[in-house]
Write a protein that holds these residues in place. Structure first.
Motif, mmCIF file in Angstrom:
data_model
loop_
_atom_site.group_PDB
_atom_site.id
_atom_site.type_symbol
_atom_site.label_atom_id
_atom_site.label_comp_id
_atom_site.label_asym_id
_atom_site.label_seq_id
_atom_site.Cartn_x
_atom_site.Cartn_y
_atom_site.Cartn_z
ATOM 1 N N PHE A 32 0.833 -1.197 0.000
ATOM 2 C CA PHE A 32 0.000 0.000 0.000
ATOM 3 C C PHE A 32 0.871 1.251 0.000
ATOM 4 C CE2 PHE A 32 -3.243 -2.925 1.544
ATOM 5 C CZ PHE A 32 -4.383 -2.438 0.904
ATOM 6 N N SER A 33 0.317 2.332 -0.528
ATOM 7 C CA SER A 33 1.017 3.613 -0.527
ATOM 8 C C SER A 33 -0.015 4.726 -0.441
ATOM 9 C CB SER A 33 1.871 3.768 -1.786
ATOM 10 O OG SER A 33 1.058 3.713 -2.948
ATOM 11 N N VAL A 34 0.473 5.919 -0.133
ATOM 12 C CA VAL A 34 -0.365 7.095 0.014
ATOM 13 C C VAL A 34 0.095 8.159 -0.972
ATOM 14 C CG1 VAL A 34 -0.923 9.014 1.561
ATOM 15 C CG2 VAL A 34 -0.940 6.670 2.429
ATOM 16 N N ALA A 35 -0.856 8.811 -1.632
ATOM 17 C CA ALA A 35 -0.552 9.946 -2.503
ATOM 18 C C ALA A 35 -1.787 10.834 -2.589
ATOM 19 C CB ALA A 35 -0.147 9.473 -3.905
ATOM 20 N N GLY A 36 -1.565 12.127 -2.490
ATOM 21 C CA GLY A 36 -2.672 13.062 -2.637
ATOM 22 C C GLY A 36 -3.787 12.861 -1.636
ATOM 23 N N GLY A 37 -3.456 12.386 -0.463
ATOM 24 C CA GLY A 37 -4.476 12.180 0.555
ATOM 25 C C GLY A 37 -5.290 10.926 0.382
ATOM 26 N N LYS A 38 -4.908 10.047 -0.530
ATOM 27 C CA LYS A 38 -5.648 8.813 -0.776
ATOM 28 C C LYS A 38 -4.744 7.603 -0.567
ATOM 29 C CE LYS A 38 -8.795 10.923 -4.157
ATOM 30 N NZ LYS A 38 -10.018 10.768 -3.326
ATOM 31 N N ALA A 40 8.881 7.634 4.286
ATOM 32 C CA ALA A 40 8.184 6.970 3.185
ATOM 33 C C ALA A 40 6.931 7.708 2.755
ATOM 34 C CB ALA A 40 7.826 5.536 3.571
ATOM 35 N N ARG A 41 6.526 8.754 3.513
ATOM 36 C CA ARG A 41 5.273 9.475 3.237
ATOM 37 C C ARG A 41 4.135 8.471 3.036
ATOM 38 N NH1 ARG A 41 8.852 12.615 4.354
ATOM 39 N NH2 ARG A 41 9.089 14.753 3.542
ATOM 40 N N ASN A 42 4.024 7.539 3.980
ATOM 41 C CA ASN A 42 3.073 6.429 3.839
ATOM 42 C C ASN A 42 2.326 6.213 5.150
ATOM 43 O OD1 ASN A 42 1.727 4.335 2.594
ATOM 44 N ND2 ASN A 42 3.434 2.883 2.701
ATOM 45 N N THR A 43 1.775 7.312 5.677
ATOM 46 C CA THR A 43 1.052 7.291 6.945
ATOM 47 C C THR A 43 -0.397 7.717 6.726
ATOM 48 O OG1 THR A 43 3.039 7.750 8.254
ATOM 49 C CG2 THR A 43 0.919 8.318 9.254
ATOM 50 N N VAL A 44 -1.313 7.025 7.390
ATOM 51 C CA VAL A 44 -2.743 7.327 7.354
ATOM 52 C C VAL A 44 -3.187 7.680 8.771
ATOM 53 C CG1 VAL A 44 -5.040 6.342 6.960
ATOM 54 C CG2 VAL A 44 -3.170 5.810 5.393
ATOM 55 N N PHE A 45 -4.073 8.662 8.906
ATOM 56 C CA PHE A 45 -4.561 9.095 10.213
ATOM 57 C C PHE A 45 -5.943 8.499 10.471
ATOM 58 C CE2 PHE A 45 -1.478 12.101 8.699
ATOM 59 C CZ PHE A 45 -0.650 12.234 9.811
ATOM 60 N N SER A 46 -6.190 8.167 11.748
ATOM 61 C CA SER A 46 -7.439 7.503 12.123
ATOM 62 C C SER A 46 -8.117 8.258 13.249
ATOM 63 C CB SER A 46 -7.150 6.061 12.569
ATOM 64 O OG SER A 46 -8.319 5.441 13.066
ATOM 65 N N ILE A 47 -9.350 8.684 13.015
ATOM 66 C CA ILE A 47 -10.184 9.336 14.023
ATOM 67 C C ILE A 47 -11.260 8.357 14.470
ATOM 68 C CG2 ILE A 47 -11.648 10.372 12.221
ATOM 69 C CD1 ILE A 47 -10.829 11.945 15.655
ATOM 70 N N HIS A 48 -11.539 8.314 15.782
ATOM 71 C CA HIS A 48 -12.613 7.484 16.313
ATOM 72 C C HIS A 48 -13.789 8.399 16.641
ATOM 73 C CE1 HIS A 48 -9.688 4.056 17.669
ATOM 74 N NE2 HIS A 48 -9.593 4.349 16.378
ATOM 75 N N MET A 49 -14.961 8.065 16.127
ATOM 76 C CA MET A 49 -16.119 8.955 16.236
ATOM 77 C C MET A 49 -17.201 8.327 17.103
ATOM 78 S SD MET A 49 -16.429 10.811 12.506
ATOM 79 C CE MET A 49 -15.306 12.169 12.142
#
Length: 443
Positions: A32-38, A214-223
């Motif tokens: 997996f990778s991250v680019a442009g917020g996706k 690696a610019r390969n981080t995703v953020f997680s919010i708990h709602m």
């Protein structure tokens, strides 16, 4: 356990970091990778999580749960693990079996360490540094699984106290994981029992993302109860979208001891804006939140009302989940096309009354870009029955007689082709409250 506190009164700080500031990492064939917020899978196909949390560490015998949630349409499962500090350690062999079971059921595995929950407030909770030790001890198990596994460093790693070091601690944790050879996409949880009422993650996410080589981080919010209005949900998620930072709703429910989350908006906004989510939780809840079970006693034939909502309801898993292409399928587009195509340029807007009481109401307008990106928008309508607007959020509203004009604010004016945003308002009415037609103009 999540704790309800009102949002901090500090002025909102918009995340106005341009996507290009982070670079555009190539879609790594390794995983997996991250680019442009996706988030993209190893084939370079956008992947949007649609799944559930599963309490594996407390119910290790319930391995059939993976097949059951897959049969109901999920594409991801977030798996609760323990480092051994608060509960029985999930061994290397057990974690390897979890990954194998996920892959056999064509599910993406988000693995999380639960022992960090509420650090600084919860007795016995461990630091992120200790969680990293656990992940590094699993390096041989995780190696080669980058196409199928996302590493969630620690669940809700701070309570409502002593969370000021959230950004520094996460940046250090990510650096250690990378130095230890983990090239997986990393998921980072918010503080404040995951709900970030202090906006610590929101206002520091850009610096944590930049700290990942690696610019390969995703953020997680708990709602949960903190997110009990459409305005709070759309504003929080919208700021990450506007900043080009990847965000998922890593946990949420339809009710909670700290308040009543607006699950309909979570699902609708996420679907309209390509945001992943993972509902809490499949089965086995205790401590007074048993109502958050989606299946009674892990039985997929006995879904609760929450389970029916998540799997079979509007914007739920059956309607919206798409299997990751790394499993060999060729799924339809992640975001199904609208039944009526948007115009080639410009934008459209829809008006909805979301709540109404004697003499007052709450409205929401959804703005959708056409086939080309836009940099700003304004929506306009004319009330026919003497309605008026008293306050608004996520837009600047002005009135001239019965005509209302709404213009974007700084963080939600730029919309990609086909993307949407929404704003809300409180109004008054007498006699009747007819829905006006809304026009939209793009800039």
């Amino acid at each position: 356990m999540k704790t309800r506190l009102s949002a901090a009164g500090a002025a909102l700080l918009a995340l106005v970091v341009a996507v290009l500031a982070f670079g555009q990492p190539a879609h790594a064939a390794a995983g997996f990778s991250v680019a442009g917020g996706k988030l993209y899978d190893a084939n370079g196909t956008e992947f949007i999580m649609r799944g559930v949390n599963h309490a594996h560490t407390w119910y290790p015998q319930e391995t059939s749960s993976f097949a059951n949630v897959k049969a109901l349409g999920a594409n991801t499962v977030r798996v609760v693990l323990s480092s051994g500090d608060r509960w029985t350690r999930n061994t290397n062999a057990d974690v390897a079996n979890v990954i194998s079971t996920c892959k056999a059921n064509r599910l993406i595995c988000v693995l999380e360490v639960h022992d960090t929950t509420g650090y600084g407030e919860q007795s016995g909770a461990i630091t992120l540094a200790r969680a990293v030790d656990y992940w590094l001890s699993l390096a041989d198990v995780l190696a080669g699984q980058e196409r199928y596994v996302i590493v969630n460093i620690g669940n809700e790693p701070y309570g409502n106290q002593n969370y000021a070091s959230w950004a520094t601690d996460n940046a250090t944790a990510i650096s250690r994981l990378r130095a230890g050879g983990l090239t997986h996409t990393i998921m980072v949880d918010a503080p404040n029992w995951g709900q970030d009422w202090s906006f610590t993650m929101r206002d520091n996410a850009a610096s944590v993302f930049a700290a990942d080589p690696a610019r390969n981080t995703v953020f997680s919010i708990h709602m949960y109860g903190v997110f009990d209005t459409a305005a709070e949900i759309s504003d929080y998620l919208g700021r990450f979208r506007a900043a080009g930072l990847p965000i998922v709703v890593g946990e949420f429910g339809f009710n909670h001891s700290d308040g009543d989350p607006d699950e309909d908006t979570i699902l609708a906004y996420s679907q309209a804006n390509g945001i992943g989510w993972l509902g809490w939780s499949w089965s086995g809840n205790g401590g007074g939140v048993e109502y958050l079970d989606m299946a009674t006693a892990f039985d997929p034939a006995s879904l609760t009302s929450w389970g029916q909502r998540i799997f079979n309801g509007a914007n739920g898993i059956r309607q919206t989940a798409r299997e990751a292409t790394v499993f060999g399928g060729t799924p339809p587009p992640t975001t199904p096309p609208p039944t009526t195509p948007p115009p080639a340029g410009g934008c459209t807007a829809t008006y909805t009354v979301t709540n109404q009481w004697q003499g007052g109401f709450q409205g929401e307008v959804k703005v959708t870009a056409g086939a080309t990106a836009i940099t700003g928008w304004s929506a306009r309508w004319t009330f026919a029955n003497g309605q008026s607007v008293s306050q608004a959020w996520n837009a600047t509203l002005t009135s001239s007689g019965a005509t209302v004009t709404a213009r974007n604010v700084d963080y939600n004016g730029r919309l990609a082709a086909g993307a949407s945003t929404s704003f809300g308002f409180i109004g008054g009415w007498t006699g009747s409250n007819a829905r006006p037609e809304v026009s939209c103009t793009a800039s």
